[in-house]
Design an enzyme around this catalytic site. Structure first.
Site, mmCIF file in Angstrom:
data_model
loop_
_atom_site.group_PDB
_atom_site.id
_atom_site.type_symbol
_atom_site.label_atom_id
_atom_site.label_comp_id
_atom_site.label_asym_id
_atom_site.label_seq_id
_atom_site.Cartn_x
_atom_site.Cartn_y
_atom_site.Cartn_z
ATOM 1 N N LYS A 166 0.770 -1.299 -0.071
ATOM 2 C CA LYS A 166 0.052 -0.086 -0.082
ATOM 3 C C LYS A 166 0.811 1.444 -0.024
ATOM 4 C CE LYS A 166 -3.587 2.621 0.087
ATOM 5 N NZ LYS A 166 -4.590 2.751 0.986
ATOM 6 N N LYS A 234 -0.038 11.959 5.420
ATOM 7 C CA LYS A 234 0.406 10.790 6.288
ATOM 8 C C LYS A 234 1.051 9.598 5.876
ATOM 9 C CE LYS A 234 -2.734 7.844 7.419
ATOM 10 N NZ LYS A 234 -2.878 6.395 6.856
#
Length: 287
Positions: A166, A234
């Site tokens: 990811k 983030k």
């Protein structure tokens, strides 16, 4: 019937939980804002007023949370999943978090790290791409659930591998958005019909899903969040930390991370990550 406790019913989690209900699972959802819980109830699910209530009778617990500390608190906290779910329940964490946190969680509870890609529309359509880390037997046991929310579901390795893949995904997506943003501002500066340009670019080697899914909204400065800048900021921090840990140099990734950080710092964290175009236009004096 498999009973699912679903924690985190936001932009992505809400549609995912609704798709699980439509697939015939018994879904009990919890979210800090009650309105999201009520929406799941309207879709045929059940609502809970606490994490404990959501997971107490669950065979499977799914979490879709913003960041690593949230997952640690919800799963491992005193009133969290580990303390309240039945022994042997399977955790499927669909959040995007640090790989090392995913490995730590898997050491405490039977778990798959299963972050998703595809944005809000993919969550609504049940067409998410899901990269799964964890034990092969647990992956097989979760097939029906995973395929109820995703169309591309791949076991990529042991615990933490899903989060590592990811991270690579988020790096590619951010870099592609930035290049599309730069290209669109460039085309506008030369007075080119951007819609015609997008059409022809999409049909050639430059074609990509950002052009297909986001370019039109970017041209019209429509940045309603499908995936927020603050979350991608983030995620790029996760990429950079994991790259340093592995000794991998990411020069272009570092630049994109700084651009996303600048956009976030300028107060645009709540916009869709396609708002990188806004930053490029601003830097070019073309707001």
């Amino acid at each position: 019937m498999t009973r699912i406790g679903f924690i985190g019913l936001g932009i992505m989690g809400g549609p995912m939980a609704a798709n699980l209900v439509r697939a015939g699972f018994e879904v009990t959802g919890y979210n800090r804002s009650r309105s999201k819980v009520d929406k799941l109830v309207e879709a045929g699910g059940r609502g809970a007023d606490s994490i404990a209530e959501a997971v107490r009778e669950a065979d499977v617990v799914i979490t879709m949370l913003p960041d690593s500390p949230d997952v640690e608190a919800v799963v491992l906290g005193e009133d969290g999943v580990l303390a309240n779910a039945p022994e042997g329940a399977l955790l499927i964490d669909c959040s995007t978090i640090r790989p090392d946190v995913a490995r730590a969680v898997s050491g405490r509870i039977r778990a798959l790290d299963a972050p998703v890609s595809g944005g809000e529309q993919g969550a609504i359509d049940g067409s998410l791409s899901i990269m799964v880390g964890g034990a092969a037997a647990d992956f097989q046991a979760a097939q029906d659930i995973l395929h109820a929310v995703g169309s591309t579901v791949v076991h990529v390795g042991a615990a933490g591998a899903g989060q590592t893949v990811k991270a690579a995904n988020q790096l590619i997506v951010a870099g592609t958005i930035e290049l599309v943003a730069e290209s669109l501002v460039f085309l506008e500066a030369h007075g080119v019909d951007t819609q015609a340009a997008i059409e022809v670019l999409s049909g050639g080697l430059a074609g990509n899903r950002i052009l297909d899914r986001k370019a039109a909204a970017m041209v019209h400065r429509e940045f309603t969040p499908g995936f927020r800048v603050e979350l991608h900021h983030k995620d790029l921090g996760i990429v950079q930390a994991a790259a340093r840990e592995a000794g991998v140099v990411m020069p272009l990734g570092a630049v994109v991370a700084q651009l996303m950080a600048a956009l976030n710092a300028q107060g645009d964290g709540g916009l869709d990550h396609g708002a990188l175009l806004k930053l490029v236009a601003r830097l070019s004096g073309r707001e």
